[in-house]
Design a protein around this motif. Structure first.
Motif, mmCIF file in Angstrom:
data_model
loop_
_atom_site.group_PDB
_atom_site.id
_atom_site.type_symbol
_atom_site.label_atom_id
_atom_site.label_comp_id
_atom_site.label_asym_id
_atom_site.label_seq_id
_atom_site.Cartn_x
_atom_site.Cartn_y
_atom_site.Cartn_z
ATOM 1 N N ARG A 84 -5.898 4.605 12.149
ATOM 2 C CA ARG A 84 -7.109 4.909 11.383
ATOM 3 C C ARG A 84 -8.274 5.332 12.283
ATOM 4 O O ARG A 84 -9.110 6.145 11.882
ATOM 5 C CB ARG A 84 -7.515 3.658 10.579
ATOM 6 N N ILE A 103 3.625 -17.034 14.363
ATOM 7 C CA ILE A 103 3.968 -15.701 13.856
ATOM 8 C C ILE A 103 5.473 -15.553 13.615
ATOM 9 O O ILE A 103 5.885 -14.778 12.746
ATOM 10 C CB ILE A 103 3.479 -14.592 14.819
ATOM 11 N N PRO A 111 -6.106 -10.696 7.617
ATOM 12 C CA PRO A 111 -5.070 -10.713 8.654
ATOM 13 C C PRO A 111 -5.637 -10.548 10.059
ATOM 14 O O PRO A 111 -5.117 -11.142 10.998
ATOM 15 C CB PRO A 111 -4.177 -9.511 8.307
ATOM 16 N N VAL A 132 -6.893 6.865 5.351
ATOM 17 C CA VAL A 132 -7.512 8.066 4.788
ATOM 18 C C VAL A 132 -8.426 7.661 3.624
ATOM 19 O O VAL A 132 -7.973 7.037 2.665
ATOM 20 C CB VAL A 132 -6.442 9.076 4.316
ATOM 21 N N GLU A 133 -9.692 7.983 3.778
ATOM 22 C CA GLU A 133 -10.679 7.545 2.775
ATOM 23 C C GLU A 133 -11.322 8.702 2.024
ATOM 24 O O GLU A 133 -11.931 8.487 0.980
ATOM 25 C CB GLU A 133 -11.764 6.694 3.451
ATOM 26 N N ILE A 163 -3.651 -13.249 12.108
ATOM 27 C CA ILE A 163 -2.458 -12.729 12.800
ATOM 28 C C ILE A 163 -2.568 -12.933 14.322
ATOM 29 O O ILE A 163 -1.623 -13.431 14.947
ATOM 30 C CB ILE A 163 -2.188 -11.249 12.439
ATOM 31 N N ASP A 205 3.520 1.917 14.806
ATOM 32 C CA ASP A 205 2.262 1.658 14.118
ATOM 33 C C ASP A 205 1.087 1.880 15.067
ATOM 34 O O ASP A 205 1.235 1.748 16.282
ATOM 35 C CB ASP A 205 2.274 0.196 13.645
ATOM 36 N N GLN A 219 0.850 -1.193 0.000
ATOM 37 C CA GLN A 219 0.000 0.000 0.000
ATOM 38 C C GLN A 219 0.888 1.247 0.000
ATOM 39 O O GLN A 219 1.709 1.429 0.906
ATOM 40 C CB GLN A 219 -0.943 0.038 1.208
ATOM 41 N N GLU A 249 7.729 -1.613 11.241
ATOM 42 C CA GLU A 249 6.610 -1.013 11.978
ATOM 43 C C GLU A 249 6.425 -1.764 13.283
ATOM 44 O O GLU A 249 6.148 -2.961 13.294
ATOM 45 C CB GLU A 249 5.315 -1.088 11.148
ATOM 46 N N ASN A 264 5.420 -4.993 8.957
ATOM 47 C CA ASN A 264 4.825 -5.088 10.294
ATOM 48 C C ASN A 264 5.536 -6.165 11.098
ATOM 49 O O ASN A 264 5.714 -7.286 10.620
ATOM 50 C CB ASN A 264 3.336 -5.439 10.186
ATOM 51 N N GLU A 274 -2.983 6.872 8.707
ATOM 52 C CA GLU A 274 -3.498 5.624 8.144
ATOM 53 C C GLU A 274 -4.991 5.731 7.867
ATOM 54 O O GLU A 274 -5.705 6.432 8.575
ATOM 55 C CB GLU A 274 -3.394 4.488 9.165
ATOM 56 N N ILE A 281 0.202 -8.627 4.547
ATOM 57 C CA ILE A 281 0.103 -10.043 4.184
ATOM 58 C C ILE A 281 -1.301 -10.391 3.686
ATOM 59 O O ILE A 281 -2.294 -9.836 4.170
ATOM 60 C CB ILE A 281 0.516 -10.948 5.365
HETATM 61 P P1 C2E Z 1 -1.967 -2.124 10.087
HETATM 62 O O1 C2E Z 1 -0.525 -2.422 10.118
HETATM 63 O O2 C2E Z 1 -2.437 -0.940 10.864
HETATM 64 O O3 C2E Z 1 -2.335 -2.004 8.552
HETATM 65 C C1 C2E Z 1 -3.304 -1.143 8.046
HETATM 66 C C2 C2E Z 1 -4.583 -1.877 7.750
HETATM 67 O O4 C2E Z 1 -5.566 -0.930 7.337
HETATM 68 C C3 C2E Z 1 -4.491 -2.858 6.594
HETATM 69 O O5 C2E Z 1 -5.407 -3.905 6.868
HETATM 70 C C4 C2E Z 1 -4.966 -2.042 5.417
HETATM 71 O O6 C2E Z 1 -5.447 -2.815 4.331
HETATM 72 C C5 C2E Z 1 -6.070 -1.275 6.062
HETATM 73 N N1 C2E Z 1 -6.371 -0.015 5.375
HETATM 74 C C6 C2E Z 1 -5.521 0.759 4.669
HETATM 75 N N2 C2E Z 1 -6.150 1.856 4.208
HETATM 76 C C7 C2E Z 1 -7.427 1.792 4.649
HETATM 77 C C8 C2E Z 1 -8.573 2.648 4.507
HETATM 78 O O7 C2E Z 1 -8.547 3.700 3.895
HETATM 79 N N3 C2E Z 1 -9.719 2.230 5.117
HETATM 80 C C9 C2E Z 1 -9.807 1.076 5.820
HETATM 81 N N4 C2E Z 1 -10.975 0.750 6.365
HETATM 82 N N5 C2E Z 1 -8.732 0.243 5.977
HETATM 83 C C10 C2E Z 1 -7.561 0.609 5.406
HETATM 84 P P2 C2E Z 1 -5.015 -5.423 6.720
HETATM 85 O O8 C2E Z 1 -4.129 -5.642 5.557
HETATM 86 O O9 C2E Z 1 -6.294 -6.181 6.817
HETATM 87 O O10 C2E Z 1 -4.143 -5.683 7.999
HETATM 88 C C11 C2E Z 1 -4.692 -5.567 9.283
HETATM 89 C C12 C2E Z 1 -3.615 -5.641 10.324
HETATM 90 O O11 C2E Z 1 -2.986 -6.929 10.300
HETATM 91 C C13 C2E Z 1 -2.479 -4.650 10.086
HETATM 92 O O12 C2E Z 1 -2.820 -3.392 10.597
HETATM 93 C C14 C2E Z 1 -1.358 -5.312 10.872
HETATM 94 O O13 C2E Z 1 -1.480 -5.036 12.235
HETATM 95 C C15 C2E Z 1 -1.642 -6.778 10.638
HETATM 96 N N6 C2E Z 1 -0.760 -7.263 9.567
HETATM 97 C C16 C2E Z 1 -0.905 -7.193 8.212
HETATM 98 N N7 C2E Z 1 0.144 -7.762 7.594
HETATM 99 C C17 C2E Z 1 0.990 -8.180 8.571
HETATM 100 C C18 C2E Z 1 2.272 -8.830 8.583
HETATM 101 O O14 C2E Z 1 2.878 -9.122 7.541
HETATM 102 N N8 C2E Z 1 2.818 -9.120 9.808
HETATM 103 C C19 C2E Z 1 2.188 -8.783 10.977
HETATM 104 N N9 C2E Z 1 2.787 -9.096 12.149
HETATM 105 N N10 C2E Z 1 0.997 -8.163 11.005
HETATM 106 C C20 C2E Z 1 0.413 -7.856 9.816
#
Ligand code: C2E
Ligand code: MG
Ligand code: MG
Ligand code: MG
Length: 291
Positions: free
Chosen positions: A203, A87, A74, A238-239, A78, A179, A45, A149, A117, A236, A62
């Motif tokens: 967010r 993890i 996730p 921003v819509e 996660i 983060d 992103q 992060e 992350n 984070e 992921i």
């Molecule tokens: P995060 O690190 O705070 O990632 C941001 C999340 O917000 C992501 O969800 C992203 O898709 C989502 N997002 C981005 N822009 C917007 C928006 O404008 N509106 C809304 N409603 N959502 C938005 P995602 O991908 O579902 O991931 C959720 C959480 O899962 C992440 O929060 C992070 O904490 C965790 N995560 C994701 N990938 C990994 C990873 O590779 N490793 C670890 N440990 N955690 C991960």
């Protein structure tokens, strides 16, 4: 007694845990199978400058598309992976894959700072710093092109050990960000002591902008404090244009969000960035090297 975490810790089995526990075990099994089958992918992103619309970096997120379960978010796996300990395996895969991709972009002459992350269990692994060092070295990645992060939950644990580890990572040259800033229970004191360079405003504080008085107060205070501490700020989630414009008026550096795009596969990300203004996607010192 049910063995949990596979490290000799036990918890009492209660009948009402049955369904939960079973589905947790199933989920853990499904995750390990997905890893063996290569079903995990990373999406990227963009982080976009509020000053000029240029690319500042990309967060690796992921994705798991399972044969049977479909798209598993996730937020669902996660926390389970953190609970079961998987993890650490998953986190290492994410790190290696993100670094592989970042070094490919670097070697093609289109460097992008990629944020990864890191979960608490992963960060506190004894060999975490060595793993990061070995992965970037093996890939030949300029360390400035990797950002980690960290959540506040990482930073509150065992202050001295954590501080040492953060300095070791910073000494490698990788960037560190916090983060979901503002959602944890940590003290602000760490902001001064820890070698971090960026805050990511969660967010949940962006959603109510610009109308919600509480969100306005929290976000403007965070940006003001960050400026005083010479930290960069990314917002984070921003819509809307109204959210973006308000953040820009406060001097926030950059944003991520659906207003720009959700996470994209690597090829889609590459197509996407060709449409952006052609400026900084990398740390300044590297720009001078490559231009
Ligand atoms: P995060 O690190 O705070 O990632 C941001 C999340 O917000 C992501 O969800 C992203 O898709 C989502 N997002 C981005 N822009 C917007 C928006 O404008 N509106 C809304 N409603 N959502 C938005 P995602 O991908 O579902 O991931 C959720 C959480 O899962 C992440 O929060 C992070 O904490 C965790 N995560 C994701 N990938 C990994 C990873 O590779 N490793 C670890 N440990 N955690 C991960
Ligand atoms: Mg994140
Ligand atoms: Mg976040
Ligand atoms: Mg968040």
């Amino acid at each position: 007694l049910v063995k949990s975490r596979g490290r000799g810790s036990f918890r009492f089995y209660q009948p009402q845990m049955n369904v939960n526990l079973l589905s947790h075990l199933k989920m853990d099994h499904a995750m390990r199978q997905a890893m063996d089958k290569g079903l995990f992918r990373l999406h990227y992103q963009p982080q976009i400058s509020l000053a000029n619309g240029s690319l500042q970096g990309a967060e690796a997120l992921i994705r798991w598309t399972d044969d049977e379960l479909g798209e598993v978010p996730p937020s669902m796996f996660i926390p389970l992976a953190e609970e079961s300990g998987f993890i650490t395996t998953l986190g290492t895969w994410v790190l290696e894959e993100a670094v592989r991709q970042a070094s490919q972009w670097q070697n093609r002459g289109t460097p992008v700072t990629v944020s990864v992350n890191v979960s608490a269990l992963q960060f506190h692994q004894a060999d975490f710093v060595e793993t990061v060092a070995a992965v970037i070295r093996a890939a030949g990645l300029a360390p400035q092109l990797l950002e980690l992060e960290l959540t506040e939950s990482i930073l509150i644990r065992d202050a001295n050990e954590t501080l040492g580890r953060l300095h070791a990572l910073a000494d490698l040259g990788v960037a560190l960000s916090i983060d979901d800033f503002g959602t944890g229970y940590s003290s602000l004191a760490y902001l001064k002591r820890f070698p971090i360079s960026k805050l990511k405003i969660d967010r949940s504080f962006v959603t109510g902008l610009p109308d919600d008085e509480g969100d306005r107060a929290i976000v403007s205070a965070t940006i003001g404090m960050a400026r005083g501490l010479k930290l960069k700020v990314v917002a984070e989630g921003v819509e809307t244009e109204a959210q973006r414009d308000y953040l820009a008026s406060l001097g926030c550096e950059s944003f991520q969000g659906f207003l720009c795009t959700p996470g994209l596969s690597a090829p889609a990300f590459e197509r996407f960035i060709t449409r952006l203004p052609d400026t900084a996607s990398m740390p300044l010192d590297l720009q001078r090297l490559t231009i």
